[in-house]
Design a protein around this motif. Structure first.
Motif, short mmCIF file in Angstrom:
data_model
loop_
_atom_site.label_atom_id
_atom_site.label_comp_id
_atom_site.label_asym_id
_atom_site.label_seq_id
_atom_site.Cartn_x
_atom_site.Cartn_y
_atom_site.Cartn_z
N LEU A 13 8.64 -2.56 6.35
CA LEU A 13 7.27 -2.57 5.83
C LEU A 13 6.26 -2.18 6.91
O LEU A 13 5.31 -1.43 6.63
CB LEU A 13 6.93 -3.96 5.26
N ALA A 14 6.47 -2.64 8.13
CA ALA A 14 5.56 -2.29 9.23
C ALA A 14 5.60 -0.78 9.51
O ALA A 14 4.56 -0.14 9.70
CB ALA A 14 5.91 -3.09 10.48
N LEU A 15 6.80 -0.22 9.53
CA LEU A 15 6.93 1.23 9.77
C LEU A 15 6.32 2.03 8.63
O LEU A 15 5.62 3.02 8.86
CB LEU A 15 8.40 1.60 9.95
N LEU A 16 6.57 1.59 7.40
CA LEU A 16 5.99 2.28 6.24
C LEU A 16 4.47 2.24 6.30
O LEU A 16 3.81 3.25 6.05
CB LEU A 16 6.47 1.63 4.94
N HIS A 17 3.93 1.08 6.64
CA HIS A 17 2.48 0.94 6.72
C HIS A 17 1.91 1.88 7.78
O HIS A 17 0.86 2.51 7.58
CB HIS A 17 2.09 -0.51 7.01
N GLU A 18 2.60 2.00 8.91
CA GLU A 18 2.13 2.90 9.96
C GLU A 18 2.11 4.35 9.47
O GLU A 18 1.20 5.11 9.80
CB GLU A 18 3.04 2.78 11.19
#
Length: 125
Positions: free
Chosen positions: A19-24
């Motif tokens: 989720l953190a990578l997707l958000h970035e």
């Protein structure tokens, strides 16, 4: 354009990282959802519109292959990118035959994720 993404993985830490990578990569305009297994994923997919699914293959109960098969049976149109440590050719062929639009090796790294998401508007970072 992608407005909602569902991350399906039985590992809470993997979901958090993904989720953190997707958000970035996708920014704040996307709604991010998560499911801890196949059954929960299908409940989400049948109750709301989801544009893209990041789907783990190896999960207890209903695995990623089962989810893809059920999505196909139900006629669900969400695009699926499979995330798995099982990078054998046969697994990649099987998920493609079941309708997955992409495959990325687990653990996810930013640049390979950016490449697989590029057709869907990943341009942040």
């Amino acid at each position: 354009m992608i407005s909602s993404i569902l991350v399906v993985d039985d590992s809470k830490s993997s979901r958090k990282v993904n989720l953190a990578l997707l958000h970035e990569l996708m920014g704040d305009s996307v709604t991010y959802l998560e499911a801890s297994g196949g059954e929960e994923a299908l409940a989400t997919l049948t109750s709301q519109t989801v544009d893209l699914v990041l789907l783990d293959l190896t999960m207890p109960g209903m695995n990623g292959f089962d989810v893809l098969a059920e999505m196909r049976r139900l006629g669900l149109s969400s695009r699926v990118i499979v995330v798995s440590a099982d990078i054998q050719r046969v697994a990649k062929e099987r998920v493609a035959a079941l309708g997955a639009v992409g495959f990325i090796e687990k653990p996810i790294r930013l640049e390979p994720l950016r490449a697989v998401l590029a057709p869907f508007g990943a341009n942040h970072g």
